[in-house]
Motif scaffolding. Structure first.
Motif, PDB file in Angstrom:
ATOM      1  N   GLU A  84     -87.866  -6.546-112.556  1.00 45.92           N
ATOM      2  CA  GLU A  84     -88.982  -6.297-111.653  1.00 45.92           C
ATOM      3  C   GLU A  84     -89.989  -5.292-112.215  1.00 45.92           C
ATOM      4  OE1 GLU A  84     -89.404  -8.123-108.957  1.00 45.92           O
ATOM      5  OE2 GLU A  84     -87.599  -9.143-109.658  1.00 45.92           O
ATOM      6  N   SER A  85     -89.793  -4.853-113.428  1.00 50.68           N
ATOM      7  CA  SER A  85     -90.671  -3.833-113.997  1.00 50.68           C
ATOM      8  C   SER A  85     -92.041  -4.402-114.348  1.00 50.68           C
ATOM      9  CB  SER A  85     -90.041  -3.208-115.247  1.00 50.68           C
ATOM     10  OG  SER A  85     -90.970  -2.362-115.885  1.00 50.68           O
ATOM     11  N   HIS A  86     -93.055  -3.927-113.655  1.00 47.96           N
ATOM     12  CA  HIS A  86     -94.436  -4.317-113.977  1.00 47.96           C
ATOM     13  C   HIS A  86     -94.835  -3.790-115.343  1.00 47.96           C
ATOM     14  CE1 HIS A  86     -98.732  -5.006-113.571  1.00 47.96           C
ATOM     15  NE2 HIS A  86     -98.972  -3.710-113.668  1.00 47.96           N
ATOM     16  N   ASP A  87     -94.427  -2.563-115.673  1.00 43.92           N
ATOM     17  CA  ASP A  87     -94.813  -1.984-116.957  1.00 43.92           C
ATOM     18  C   ASP A  87     -94.229  -2.765-118.131  1.00 43.92           C
ATOM     19  OD1 ASP A  87     -96.311  -0.077-115.712  1.00 43.92           O
ATOM     20  OD2 ASP A  87     -94.910   1.583-116.058  1.00 43.92           O
ATOM     21  N   ALA A  88     -93.008  -3.278-117.987  1.00 40.93           N
ATOM     22  CA  ALA A  88     -92.433  -4.094-119.058  1.00 40.93           C
ATOM     23  C   ALA A  88     -93.250  -5.362-119.270  1.00 40.93           C
ATOM     24  CB  ALA A  88     -90.979  -4.441-118.728  1.00 40.93           C
ATOM     25  N   ASP A  89     -93.693  -5.981-118.178  1.00 38.90           N
ATOM     26  CA  ASP A  89     -94.522  -7.182-118.282  1.00 38.90           C
ATOM     27  C   ASP A  89     -95.858  -6.884-118.968  1.00 38.90           C
ATOM     28  OD1 ASP A  89     -92.730  -8.939-117.164  1.00 38.90           O
ATOM     29  OD2 ASP A  89     -93.587  -8.854-115.153  1.00 38.90           O
ATOM     30  N   VAL A  90     -96.473  -5.760-118.591  1.00 37.98           N
ATOM     31  CA  VAL A  90     -97.761  -5.409-119.184  1.00 37.98           C
ATOM     32  C   VAL A  90     -97.599  -5.116-120.676  1.00 37.98           C
ATOM     33  CG1 VAL A  90     -99.681  -3.769-119.140  1.00 37.98           C
ATOM     34  CG2 VAL A  90     -98.674  -4.554-116.996  1.00 37.98           C
ATOM     35  N   LEU A  91     -96.522  -4.426-121.044  1.00 41.08           N
ATOM     36  CA  LEU A  91     -96.295  -4.130-122.452  1.00 41.08           C
ATOM     37  C   LEU A  91     -96.078  -5.413-123.251  1.00 41.08           C
ATOM     38  CD1 LEU A  91     -96.060  -1.999-124.590  1.00 41.08           C
ATOM     39  CD2 LEU A  91     -93.646  -1.696-123.986  1.00 41.08           C
ATOM     40  N   LEU A  92     -95.343  -6.358-122.691  1.00 43.39           N
ATOM     41  CA  LEU A  92     -95.178  -7.648-123.367  1.00 43.39           C
ATOM     42  C   LEU A  92     -96.509  -8.377-123.507  1.00 43.39           C
ATOM     43  CD1 LEU A  92     -91.835  -8.865-121.762  1.00 43.39           C
ATOM     44  CD2 LEU A  92     -92.263  -8.540-124.215  1.00 43.39           C
ATOM     45  N   ALA A  93     -97.382  -8.244-122.500  1.00 43.86           N
ATOM     46  CA  ALA A  93     -98.698  -8.880-122.568  1.00 43.86           C
ATOM     47  C   ALA A  93     -99.527  -8.274-123.700  1.00 43.86           C
ATOM     48  CB  ALA A  93     -99.417  -8.732-121.232  1.00 43.86           C
ATOM     49  N   PHE A  94     -99.525  -6.952-123.824  1.00 39.80           N
ATOM     50  CA  PHE A  94    -100.285  -6.316-124.911  1.00 39.80           C
ATOM     51  C   PHE A  94     -99.729  -6.694-126.271  1.00 39.80           C
ATOM     52  CE2 PHE A  94    -102.337  -3.695-121.751  1.00 39.80           C
ATOM     53  CZ  PHE A  94    -103.549  -3.349-122.347  1.00 39.80           C
ATOM     54  N   ALA A  95     -98.416  -6.718-126.390  1.00 39.71           N
ATOM     55  CA  ALA A  95     -97.816  -7.113-127.664  1.00 39.71           C
ATOM     56  C   ALA A  95     -98.212  -8.549-128.024  1.00 39.71           C
ATOM     57  CB  ALA A  95     -96.297  -6.978-127.591  1.00 39.71           C
ATOM     58  N   ALA A  96     -98.243  -9.424-127.030  1.00 37.32           N
ATOM     59  CA  ALA A  96     -98.635 -10.820-127.272  1.00 37.32           C
ATOM     60  C   ALA A  96    -100.098 -10.915-127.678  1.00 37.32           C
ATOM     61  CB  ALA A  96     -98.370 -11.649-126.016  1.00 37.32           C
ATOM     62  N   VAL A  97    -100.958 -10.111-127.064  1.00 34.90           N
ATOM     63  CA  VAL A  97    -102.379 -10.107-127.432  1.00 34.90           C
ATOM     64  C   VAL A  97    -102.549  -9.754-128.902  1.00 34.90           C
ATOM     65  CG1 VAL A  97    -104.519  -8.783-127.153  1.00 34.90           C
ATOM     66  CG2 VAL A  97    -103.358  -9.711-125.143  1.00 34.90           C
ATOM     67  N   HIS A  98    -101.876  -8.717-129.345  1.00 31.65           N
ATOM     68  CA  HIS A  98    -102.052  -8.295-130.737  1.00 31.65           C
ATOM     69  C   HIS A  98    -101.420  -9.290-131.712  1.00 31.65           C
ATOM     70  CE1 HIS A  98    -104.260  -4.627-130.096  1.00 31.65           C
ATOM     71  NE2 HIS A  98    -103.472  -4.358-129.073  1.00 31.65           N
ATOM     72  N   LYS A  99    -100.382  -9.973-131.287  1.00 29.69           N
ATOM     73  CA  LYS A  99     -99.838 -11.042-132.122  1.00 29.69           C
ATOM     74  C   LYS A  99    -100.832 -12.198-132.225  1.00 29.69           C
ATOM     75  CE  LYS A  99     -95.480 -12.216-131.751  1.00 29.69           C
ATOM     76  NZ  LYS A  99     -94.165 -12.594-131.144  1.00 29.69           N
ATOM     77  N   ALA A 100    -101.488 -12.516-131.107  1.00 29.75           N
ATOM     78  CA  ALA A 100    -102.486 -13.595-131.127  1.00 29.75           C
ATOM     79  C   ALA A 100    -103.664 -13.233-132.029  1.00 29.75           C
ATOM     80  CB  ALA A 100    -102.968 -13.877-129.705  1.00 29.75           C
ATOM     81  N   LEU A 101    -104.073 -11.976-132.000  1.00 26.76           N
ATOM     82  CA  LEU A 101    -105.182 -11.549-132.848  1.00 26.76           C
ATOM     83  C   LEU A 101    -104.804 -11.600-134.326  1.00 26.76           C
ATOM     84  CD1 LEU A 101    -106.510  -8.546-130.738  1.00 26.76           C
ATOM     85  CD2 LEU A 101    -107.592 -10.786-131.023  1.00 26.76           C
ATOM     86  N   ARG A 102    -103.516 -11.521-134.619  1.00 22.19           N
ATOM     87  CA  ARG A 102    -103.051 -11.662-136.004  1.00 22.19           C
ATOM     88  C   ARG A 102    -102.720 -13.115-136.340  1.00 22.19           C
ATOM     89  NH1 ARG A 102    -100.101  -6.943-134.384  1.00 22.19           N
ATOM     90  NH2 ARG A 102     -98.171  -8.149-134.188  1.00 22.19           N
ATOM     91  N   GLY A 103    -102.961 -14.024-135.401  1.00 17.55           N
ATOM     92  CA  GLY A 103    -102.708 -15.444-135.634  1.00 17.55           C
ATOM     93  C   GLY A 103    -101.257 -15.835-135.522  1.00 17.55           C
ATOM     94  N   LYS A 104    -100.447 -15.031-134.822  1.00 13.40           N
ATOM     95  CA  LYS A 104     -99.009 -15.291-134.727  1.00 13.40           C
ATOM     96  C   LYS A 104     -98.552 -15.664-133.325  1.00 13.40           C
ATOM     97  CE  LYS A 104     -97.942 -12.288-138.633  1.00 13.40           C
ATOM     98  NZ  LYS A 104     -97.179 -11.105-139.106  1.00 13.40           N
ATOM     99  N   GLU A 105     -99.495 -15.969-132.454  1.00  6.43           N
ATOM    100  CA  GLU A 105     -99.172 -16.365-131.084  1.00  6.43           C
ATOM    101  C   GLU A 105    -100.308 -17.239-130.571  1.00  6.43           C
ATOM    102  OE1 GLU A 105     -96.713 -16.883-128.698  1.00  6.43           O
ATOM    103  OE2 GLU A 105     -96.264 -14.729-128.660  1.00  6.43           O
ATOM    104  N   ARG A 106     -99.970 -18.255-129.755  1.00  6.96           N
ATOM    105  CA  ARG A 106    -100.995 -19.131-129.199  1.00  6.96           C
ATOM    106  C   ARG A 106    -101.759 -18.398-128.102  1.00  6.96           C
ATOM    107  NH1 ARG A 106     -96.813 -22.668-128.485  1.00  6.96           N
ATOM    108  NH2 ARG A 106     -97.338 -22.863-126.274  1.00  6.96           N
ATOM    109  N   SER A 107    -103.089 -18.441-128.184  1.00  3.50           N
ATOM    110  CA  SER A 107    -103.908 -17.674-127.244  1.00  3.50           C
ATOM    111  C   SER A 107    -103.736 -18.156-125.810  1.00  3.50           C
ATOM    112  CB  SER A 107    -105.382 -17.723-127.654  1.00  3.50           C
ATOM    113  OG  SER A 107    -105.846 -19.064-127.713  1.00  3.50           O
ATOM    114  N   GLY A 108    -103.536 -19.465-125.602  1.00  4.90           N
ATOM    115  CA  GLY A 108    -103.347 -19.969-124.245  1.00  4.90           C
ATOM    116  C   GLY A 108    -102.103 -19.396-123.590  1.00  4.90           C
TER     117      GLY A 108
END
Length: 320
Positions: A84-108
């Motif tokens: 139920e941790s909102h902060d864990a979800d937000v941290l995963l979202a930021f990590a995914a954003v930076h992976k996408a910017l490095r071309g290692k995650e699908r932006s959708g």
């Protein structure tokens, strides 16, 4: 449109052997980041809980933590332990954003993660910041504007969001050249005027000036050496620089707790004063910056940022 620069504030970016640290002077963040790299996510949980609704500091801390290569794995452990941790979800979202910017995650897929995090706590602008960081580089301009509005609705003075918006607006109409009526200048002036007197958004017109220079130099319309260009010596430019420096003199107090991203502003202002040829004012700013240099705007348009920073600092100290 010129290609976008690297995402603003990338953690510990390597340049000519020098490591830039996006954590800046946040010692608590540095300690929590080290703990997270060792799998101790409870220290990050405690730091983010203590940050509360200081939205600028919250966004800064999530963004820096999200840039680390081990964040995704440990944040997943955190979420498994506390689903139920909102902060864990937000941290995963930021990590995914930076992976996408490095071309290692699908932006959708990343957009979906950010929206799910935003839905869990509607008042929090931070998941929207993650989306804005993504769309600033990968999205359409209408998406950038819409996301900025979402953030500003929740926190009208959001520092990082305003910087991202200025960077994107500066890329409009590069062929217009040194148009003093360009929309990036209007936006920055409007934002500075709307903010309270003590808001660091007072420096935003200086940021707009540097971002526009980046675009014009990349298009071959300005000298690749910012100090050799006329971009910082016109009447309008001098007025913008003076107003921002006067604001700093009035409101900046080194002994008081500073804005979490104040060194970003200090680097833009020192860069502007160096380009303007105001050595004494630049030297005062370099003293305040200390070791907290930032890649932008010293890298503009395509320079070694640490080399440009150290050269400007040496010149300022030698001439002041």
């Amino acid at each position: 449109m010129s290609p976008p620069p690297p995402p603003l504030g990338r953690s510990r970016k390597k340049a000519a052997g020098h490591a830039f640290d996006a954590a800046l002077d946040d010692a608590e963040l540095v300690a929590a980041r080290t703990a997270l790299a060792q799998g101790r996510w409870t220290e990050v949980r405690a730091l983010l809980a203590a940050t509360g609704d200081d939205w600028d500091r919250r966004g800064h801390r999530f963004d820096v933590l999200g840039q680390e290569p081990t964040t995704t794995a440990w944040a997943r452990d955190w979420r498994l332990a506390e689903p139920e941790s909102h902060d864990a979800d937000v941290l995963l979202a930021f990590a995914a954003v930076h992976k996408a910017l490095r071309g290692k995650e699908r932006s959708g897929k990343v957009r979906e993660k950010c929206r799910e995090a935003a839905a869990r706590r509607p008042a929090d602008p931070t998941p929207w910041l993650a989306l804005l960081i993504l769309e600033r580089s990968l999205g359409h301009e209408e998406d950038v504007v819409r996301l900025f509005d979402e953030i500003r609705h929740r926190h009208p003075e959001h520092h990082h969001a305003h910087h991202l918006m200025v960077a994107r607006l500066a890329e409009r109409r590069p062929g217009a050249g040194q148009d003093p009526m360009h929309e990036v200048y209007d936006f920055a002036s409007w934002a500075a005027e709307q903010a309270p007197a003590d808001s660091p958004l007072a420096v935003l017109p200086v940021v707009a000036h540097a971002e526009r220079y980046r675009v014009l130099a990349a298009a071959g319309l300005e000298s690749a050496d910012p100090a050799a260009s006329g971009h910082w010596v016109g009447r309008r430019a001098r007025g913008v620089m003076k107003a921002a420096f006067d604001w700093w003199l009035e409101w900046e107090t080194p002994d008081a707790p500073g804005h979490p991203r104040c060194h970003v502003d200090l680097n833009f202002l020192a860069h502007a004063k160096s380009c303007e040829g105001r050595a004494a004012e630049a030297a005062a700013l370099f003293h305040r910056i200390g070791r907290h240099a930032t890649p932008a705007p010293w890298s503009y348009p395509d320079r070694d940022p640490y080399g440009a920073f150290t050269a400007a600092r040496t010149a300022a100290f030698g001439s002041a």
